[in-house]
Design a protein around this motif. Structure first.
Motif, short mmCIF file in Angstrom:
data_model
loop_
_atom_site.label_atom_id
_atom_site.label_comp_id
_atom_site.label_asym_id
_atom_site.label_seq_id
_atom_site.Cartn_x
_atom_site.Cartn_y
_atom_site.Cartn_z
N ASP A 6 0.04 18.32 -1.52
CA ASP A 6 -1.33 18.21 -2.06
C ASP A 6 -1.70 19.33 -3.03
O ASP A 6 -2.89 19.57 -3.28
N LEU A 7 -0.73 20.00 -3.61
CA LEU A 7 -1.03 21.01 -4.62
C LEU A 7 -0.92 20.48 -6.04
O LEU A 7 -1.22 21.18 -7.00
N ALA A 8 -0.48 19.23 -6.18
CA ALA A 8 -0.38 18.60 -7.49
C ALA A 8 -0.67 17.11 -7.33
O ALA A 8 -0.55 16.54 -6.25
N LYS A 9 -1.07 16.48 -8.43
CA LYS A 9 -1.31 15.03 -8.41
C LYS A 9 -0.01 14.31 -8.06
O LYS A 9 1.08 14.78 -8.39
N PRO A 10 -0.11 13.16 -7.38
CA PRO A 10 1.11 12.47 -6.93
C PRO A 10 2.16 12.25 -8.01
O PRO A 10 3.35 12.41 -7.75
N ARG A 11 1.74 11.92 -9.22
CA ARG A 11 2.73 11.65 -10.27
C ARG A 11 3.42 12.92 -10.76
O ARG A 11 4.43 12.86 -11.46
N LYS A 12 2.86 14.10 -10.38
CA LYS A 12 3.42 15.37 -10.81
C LYS A 12 3.93 16.22 -9.64
O LYS A 12 4.39 17.34 -9.84
N ALA A 13 3.84 15.68 -8.43
CA ALA A 13 4.09 16.49 -7.24
C ALA A 13 5.57 16.55 -6.86
O ALA A 13 6.40 15.76 -7.34
N LEU A 14 5.89 17.48 -5.98
CA LEU A 14 7.21 17.55 -5.38
C LEU A 14 7.29 16.48 -4.29
O LEU A 14 6.52 16.50 -3.32
N VAL A 15 8.21 15.56 -4.44
CA VAL A 15 8.30 14.40 -3.54
C VAL A 15 8.54 14.84 -2.11
O VAL A 15 7.96 14.27 -1.17
#
Length: 326
Positions: free
Chosen positions: A220-229
């Motif tokens: 939850d530190l980045a938007k889903p499309r930019k996050a660490l999976v």
């Protein structure tokens, strides 16, 4: 006989002193001040149309258009050079870069990034991990990351470990080619498992463990499309084995989060873009300076933020703030 005994005692005392001195050089008890600079997301320009059409890929074309219409106004090479000059003037013991030196993984971007790093420091004073833009599209290693390999000495594979005195820098690669409009990342089970092994071993040896990764490592530190999976899985590794610092970039903002681990608090620090103009809600370029020492058996870490000013064109520093108690 008394003289002989005294001489023997003196010899033993001298040897004890030598042994104690050797002990002080070990990771567990060494307390010498160590400074670490951290920067990220330089996004060196400019880009030309040839970059988009050579070895054409649609994502490269979209990225090139984004640069021409918007990003070239935000990521300024003169600001990146000012940040670099500020770091070199501070003379840190080591410098950590958490990726995104390039933009669309075009062929000429990697040699240019290597030249920029060469002006910053040699391969013994700078450690690098790739960002998603180094892995923007699928490019042969020889044409891309091979140019930056000297700053990732033991890579591939990841994670690598660089030991600098009593500091252990552990480099992860979260970059992988993504479909159009995605900038996500993933470590995979292999990197997470080996990270755990490194953290456990280095912790037992008394090193200050600093993990380097491009994407924010916690959920939850980045938007889903930019996050660490696999951020949740990485978080469990960090909780189980512990570390002192996790450094990341990607969001173009200074960030400070804390993670409770089995051995204490891990500070998760994100750096802003190192080339950003502070316009339209974008945070000004900057870099983070960490001052690390071991005091009475615990790691003490101070953070000093360095920020580029659009008014003066200079980089100014905040007062150091203590992250970890003595």
């Amino acid at each position: 006989m008394l003289v002989s005994v005294s001489l023997v005692g003196l010899w033993k005392a001298l040897n004890r002193t030598r042994f104690t001195g050797s002990q002080r050089q070990s990771p567990r008890s060494h307390s010498v001040h160590f400074t670490l600079a951290h920067f990220s997301d330089v996004h060196l320009g400019p880009l030309g149309l040839a970059d988009a059409f050579t070895h054409f890929k649609l994502k490269r074309l979209v990225g090139s258009l984004s640069w021409s219409l918007n990003r070239r106004k935000l990521h300024r090479p003169e600001i990146a050079d000012a940040i670099r000059a500020s770091m070199t003037a501070a003379k840190p013991d080591h410098i950590a870069c958490t990726g995104d030196l390039v933009n669309i993984a075009a062929g000429h971007e990697f040699p240019r990034a290597a030249r920029w790093l060469e002006a910053l420091g040699n391969t013994s004073t700078v450690s690098l991990v790739p960002g998603n833009h180094e892995c923007y599209v699928d490019v042969p290693h020889a044409e891309s990351l091979a140019h930056l390999a000297p700053w990732m000495k033991d890579a591939p594979p990841f994670p690598y470990v660089h030991l600098r005195r009593n500091i252990a820098l552990i480099g992860l690669n979260s970059g992988s080619p993504q479909r159009l409009h995605r900038a996500a990342g993933e470590l995979g089970e292999h990197q997470r498992r080996n990270l755990g092994h490194h953290l456990e071993r280095l912790g037992q040896q008394g090193f200050c463990r600093i993990v380097m990764i491009h994407h924010p490592p916690l959920p939850d530190l980045a938007k889903p499309r930019k996050a660490l999976v696999d951020a949740a899985a990485l978080t469990e590794v960090l909780k189980r084995h512990g570390c002192e610092l996790v450094l990341h970039g990607h969001n173009h903002h200074f960030m400070h989060n804390k993670l409770n681990t089995a051995v204490g608090t891990a500070h998760v620090i994100g750096a802003p873009s190192a080339s950003m103009r502070p316009v339209a809600g974008h945070e000004a370029a900057g870099w983070n300076e960490f001052r690390i020492r071991r005091v009475t058996g615990a790691w003490q870490i101070e953070l000093c933020r360095h920020t580029w000013s659009p008014d003066t064109g200079e980089v100014t520093a905040t007062a150091p703030a203590l992250l970890s108690p003595a």
